[in-house]
Design an enzyme around this catalytic site. Structure first.
Site, PDB file in Angstrom:
ATOM      1  N   ARG A  95       0.824  -1.223   0.000  1.00 12.55           N
ATOM      2  CA  ARG A  95       0.000   0.000   0.000  1.00 12.55           C
ATOM      3  C   ARG A  95       0.855   1.268   0.000  1.00 12.55           C
ATOM      4  NH1 ARG A  95      -5.459  -1.429   1.779  1.00 12.55           N
ATOM      5  NH2 ARG A  95      -5.834  -3.040   0.270  1.00 12.55           N
ATOM      6  N   ASP A 111      -6.267  -2.571  -7.963  1.00 12.02           N
ATOM      7  CA  ASP A 111      -6.852  -3.310  -6.845  1.00 12.02           C
ATOM      8  C   ASP A 111      -7.042  -4.764  -7.239  1.00 12.02           C
ATOM      9  OD1 ASP A 111      -8.077  -2.481  -4.056  1.00 12.02           O
ATOM     10  OD2 ASP A 111      -9.250  -4.133  -4.848  1.00 12.02           O
ATOM     11  N   ARG A 123      -6.943  12.342  -4.880  1.00 16.68           N
ATOM     12  CA  ARG A 123      -8.228  11.667  -4.647  1.00 16.68           C
ATOM     13  C   ARG A 123      -9.365  12.629  -4.310  1.00 16.68           C
ATOM     14  NH1 ARG A 123     -11.195   9.155  -3.782  1.00 16.68           N
ATOM     15  NH2 ARG A 123     -11.215   7.543  -2.186  1.00 16.68           N
ATOM     16  N   TYR A 128     -14.634 -12.231  -1.299  1.00 12.02           N
ATOM     17  CA  TYR A 128     -15.351 -10.984  -1.577  1.00 12.02           C
ATOM     18  C   TYR A 128     -16.544 -11.211  -2.498  1.00 12.02           C
ATOM     19  CZ  TYR A 128     -11.703  -8.157   0.616  1.00 12.02           C
ATOM     20  OH  TYR A 128     -10.852  -7.584   1.522  1.00 12.02           O
ATOM     21  N   ARG A 155      -3.199   6.253   0.885  1.00 12.81           N
ATOM     22  CA  ARG A 155      -3.733   7.407   1.614  1.00 12.81           C
ATOM     23  C   ARG A 155      -2.822   8.043   2.654  1.00 12.81           C
ATOM     24  NH1 ARG A 155      -9.125   4.465   3.172  1.00 12.81           N
ATOM     25  NH2 ARG A 155      -7.519   2.870   3.304  1.00 12.81           N
TER      26      ARG A 155
HETATM   27  O1  CP3 Z   1       0.283   0.557  -3.057  1.00  6.75           O
HETATM   28  C1  CP3 Z   1      -0.152  -0.594  -3.302  1.00  6.75           C
HETATM   29  O2  CP3 Z   1      -0.018  -1.564  -2.525  1.00  6.75           O
HETATM   30  C2  CP3 Z   1      -0.780  -0.860  -4.649  1.00  6.75           C
HETATM   31  C3  CP3 Z   1      -2.181  -0.774  -4.771  1.00  6.75           C
HETATM   32  C4  CP3 Z   1      -3.100  -1.746  -4.039  1.00  6.75           C
HETATM   33  C5  CP3 Z   1      -4.375  -1.332  -3.561  1.00  6.75           C
HETATM   34  N1  CP3 Z   1      -5.033  -2.439  -3.147  1.00  6.75           N
HETATM   35  C6  CP3 Z   1      -4.848   0.065  -3.571  1.00  6.75           C
HETATM   36  C7  CP3 Z   1      -5.989   0.443  -2.727  1.00  6.75           C
HETATM   37  C8  CP3 Z   1      -3.002  -3.117  -3.822  1.00  6.75           C
HETATM   38  C9  CP3 Z   1      -1.831  -4.046  -4.079  1.00  6.75           C
HETATM   39  C10 CP3 Z   1      -4.238  -3.544  -3.260  1.00  6.75           C
HETATM   40  C11 CP3 Z   1      -4.543  -4.941  -2.974  1.00  6.75           C
HETATM   41  C12 CP3 Z   1      -5.756  -5.268  -2.229  1.00  6.75           C
HETATM   42  N2  CP3 Z   1      -6.995  -4.707  -2.328  1.00  6.75           N
HETATM   43  C13 CP3 Z   1      -5.842  -6.357  -1.343  1.00  6.75           C
HETATM   44  C14 CP3 Z   1      -4.720  -7.317  -1.025  1.00  6.75           C
HETATM   45  C15 CP3 Z   1      -3.805  -6.752  -0.008  1.00  6.75           C
HETATM   46  C16 CP3 Z   1      -4.359  -6.771   1.389  1.00  6.75           C
HETATM   47  O3  CP3 Z   1      -4.634  -5.664   1.899  1.00  6.75           O
HETATM   48  O4  CP3 Z   1      -4.477  -7.854   1.954  1.00  6.75           O
HETATM   49  C17 CP3 Z   1      -7.154  -6.395  -0.844  1.00  6.75           C
HETATM   50  C18 CP3 Z   1      -7.704  -7.367   0.165  1.00  6.75           C
HETATM   51  C19 CP3 Z   1      -7.871  -5.355  -1.488  1.00  6.75           C
HETATM   52  C20 CP3 Z   1      -9.316  -5.001  -1.330  1.00  6.75           C
HETATM   53  C21 CP3 Z   1      -9.455  -3.610  -0.861  1.00  6.75           C
HETATM   54  N3  CP3 Z   1      -9.315  -2.501  -1.646  1.00  6.75           N
HETATM   55  C22 CP3 Z   1      -9.725  -3.167   0.466  1.00  6.75           C
HETATM   56  C23 CP3 Z   1      -9.936  -4.072   1.648  1.00  6.75           C
HETATM   57  C24 CP3 Z   1      -9.744  -1.759   0.433  1.00  6.75           C
HETATM   58  C25 CP3 Z   1     -10.000  -0.815   1.594  1.00  6.75           C
HETATM   59  C26 CP3 Z   1      -8.688  -0.613   2.253  1.00  6.75           C
HETATM   60  C27 CP3 Z   1      -8.671   0.358   3.378  1.00  6.75           C
HETATM   61  O5  CP3 Z   1      -7.556   0.481   3.927  1.00  6.75           O
HETATM   62  O6  CP3 Z   1      -9.673   1.002   3.702  1.00  6.75           O
HETATM   63  C28 CP3 Z   1      -9.476  -1.355  -0.889  1.00  6.75           C
HETATM   64  C29 CP3 Z   1      -9.378   0.040  -1.393  1.00  6.75           C
HETATM   65  C30 CP3 Z   1      -7.992   0.469  -1.754  1.00  6.75           C
HETATM   66  N4  CP3 Z   1      -7.144  -0.260  -2.538  1.00  6.75           N
HETATM   67  C31 CP3 Z   1      -7.350   1.709  -1.401  1.00  6.75           C
HETATM   68  C32 CP3 Z   1      -6.103   1.693  -2.031  1.00  6.75           C
HETATM   69  C33 CP3 Z   1      -5.066   2.806  -2.048  1.00  6.75           C
HETATM   70  C34 CP3 Z   1      -7.965   2.849  -0.598  1.00  6.75           C
HETATM   71  C35 CP3 Z   1      -8.863   3.557  -1.547  1.00  6.75           C
HETATM   72  C36 CP3 Z   1      -9.056   5.035  -1.315  1.00  6.75           C
HETATM   73  O7  CP3 Z   1      -8.250   5.824  -1.859  1.00  6.75           O
HETATM   74  O8  CP3 Z   1     -10.028   5.378  -0.655  1.00  6.75           O
END
Ligand code: CP3
Length: 355
Positions: free
Chosen positions: A26, A75, A39, A150, A30
């Site tokens: 990540r 994602d 964003r 999911y 954010r």
């Molecule tokens: O920087 C990075 O790692 C690359 C981008 C990335 C994102 N999601 C961006 C993102 C990657 C590799 C992911 C993978 C992802 N997404 C996973 C596997 C990794 C893990 O966390 O176990 C999973 C389960 C998801 C599903 C997902 N997407 C969730 C649970 C969420 C909410 C996360 C939170 O912290 O609230 C997202 C949204 C998401 N994906 C965000 C980002 C930057 C936040 C979105 C925003 O800007 O509001």
């Protein structure tokens, strides 16, 4: 296999370089003010689907920090929409119509990456053309069980009970779904490699909910197949991350990944005992340690690095994603400390001096 171009890729080949490579799950997200500013103008889904924006966000942490690898801003849910699942993010994924019946499962289409996710492939090309040659680009996919969680649950959950029970009362349908996700994600990863990604990561974020028997029966064969197929078709290394799966690591060692991601609950030396001494590991500082004092943070980093000596080679990372309230200055400190400490540690290992 030809020698990797970057330190990150050579480390994935099992060669310990001058220092440990570091990137952060990540890292494009954010906790960065420049991400939050972008964003404010555009929603998450639009950002992931606009190659110029996805490339810009991917490069944000690379401009600020001395990271060894970039990870594509996207994602794990992205390829599910073209497979037939409408969704939104709030901020986690929310599926409009969760899969709860055989009919819904059978209506899903296999992914054709060029047709379904051209914006992801374009974003990879855009990042690769701007990223320095000596930095690697990681692309990724969700592992079948995590995507299944999911798809069936419909959103995030502590225990994904709907998904885990679907696996029990619609076992054949569930197995077909896992298999469809397997072939689709193998194609997706290979297409991302062909577009220019240097390494691929398979996120199995929720696999830790399973016991070993269930994992071996329903999940492990599909994961093995994806990894073998992508390695053969793309020639690029694959990292498998069974999050929360310290109880599954022995079984997961049967996945012939190039490296295994390890969460923070298990010291890397113990993870290596379960994975075998020829394993390359990636991890595993608890993301909460970034909220500790510099002194504690430094000690935590050094401890992860010395644990990593038990493995064939080690890519430094957190044990899961960085928290959104983390201070970016702590990240800058972490990266410099990883590089400086590992350089000293590896030099003294080579010369046989006790640490
Ligand atoms: O920087 C990075 O790692 C690359 C981008 C990335 C994102 N999601 C961006 C993102 C990657 C590799 C992911 C993978 C992802 N997404 C996973 C596997 C990794 C893990 O966390 O176990 C999973 C389960 C998801 C599903 C997902 N997407 C969730 C649970 C969420 C909410 C996360 C939170 O912290 O609230 C997202 C949204 C998401 N994906 C965000 C980002 C930057 C936040 C979105 C925003 O800007 O509001």
């Amino acid at each position: 296999m030809p020698e990797g171009r970057t330190l990150f890729e050579r480390t994935l080949q099992g060669v310990r370089g001058k220092h440990a490579p570091v990137w952060i799950m990540r890292q494009a997200g954010r906790y960065l003010p420049e991400y939050r500013a972008l964003r404010e103008k555009v929603d998450f889904l639009t950002a992931t689907k606009t190659p110029e924006l996805a490339a810009e966000i991917t490069l944000q942490p690379m401009k600020r920090f001395d990271l060894d690898a970039a990870i594509l801003f996207s994602d794990i849910m992205t390829p599910l929409e073209p497979m037939g699942l409408a969704m939104d993010f709030a901020p986690g994924p929310v599926i409009e119509d969760p899969v709860r019946s055989p009919k819904q499962a059978e209506a899903l289409r296999p992914l054709d990456p060029e047709e379904g996710t051209p914006f992801v492939l374009d974003a990879i090309r855009a990042v690769r053309s701007e990223l320095p040659e000596d930095r690697a680009l990681i692309a990724f996919a969700g592992a079948p069980f995590t995507l299944f969680c999911y798809m069936v649950q419909g959103s995030g959950s502590k225990d994904f009970m709907e998904a885990r029970s679907f696996l029990r009362y619609e076992t054949d349908v569930a197995d077909r779904l896992l298999s469809l996700l397997g072939t689709s994600m193998a194609r997706y990863l290979t297409a991302q490699a062909e577009a220019g990604a240097d390494a691929l990561m398979l996120f199995d974020s929720w696999v830790g909910l399973l016991d070993e028997g269930t994992y071996r029966r329903h999940v492990l064969p599909v994961v093995k197949e994806i990894v073998a197929r992508v390695q053969a078709d793309s020639g690029k290394p694959v990292i498998y991350f069974p999050n929360g799966g310290s109880n599954l690591l022995h079984a997961a060692s049967e996945v012939h990944a190039d490296a295994w991601g390890v969460d923070w609950t298990l010291p890397l030396s113990q993870a290596t005992e379960r994975l075998g001494p020829s394993a390359v590991v990636q991890g595993n500082l608890d993301p909460s340690v970034l909220f500790a004092s510099r002194e504690e943070l430094g000690t935590g980093i050094d401890s992860v690095l010395s644990e990593g000596l038990a493995a064939k080679s080690h890519i430094f990372n957190l044990g899961h994603g960085i928290h959104r309230t983390t201070d970016p200055d702590q990240v800058a400190f972490l990266i410099d400390r990883v590089h400086a400490s590992s350089e000293r540690l590896y030099a003294s290992e080579l010369s046989g001096v006790d640490q």
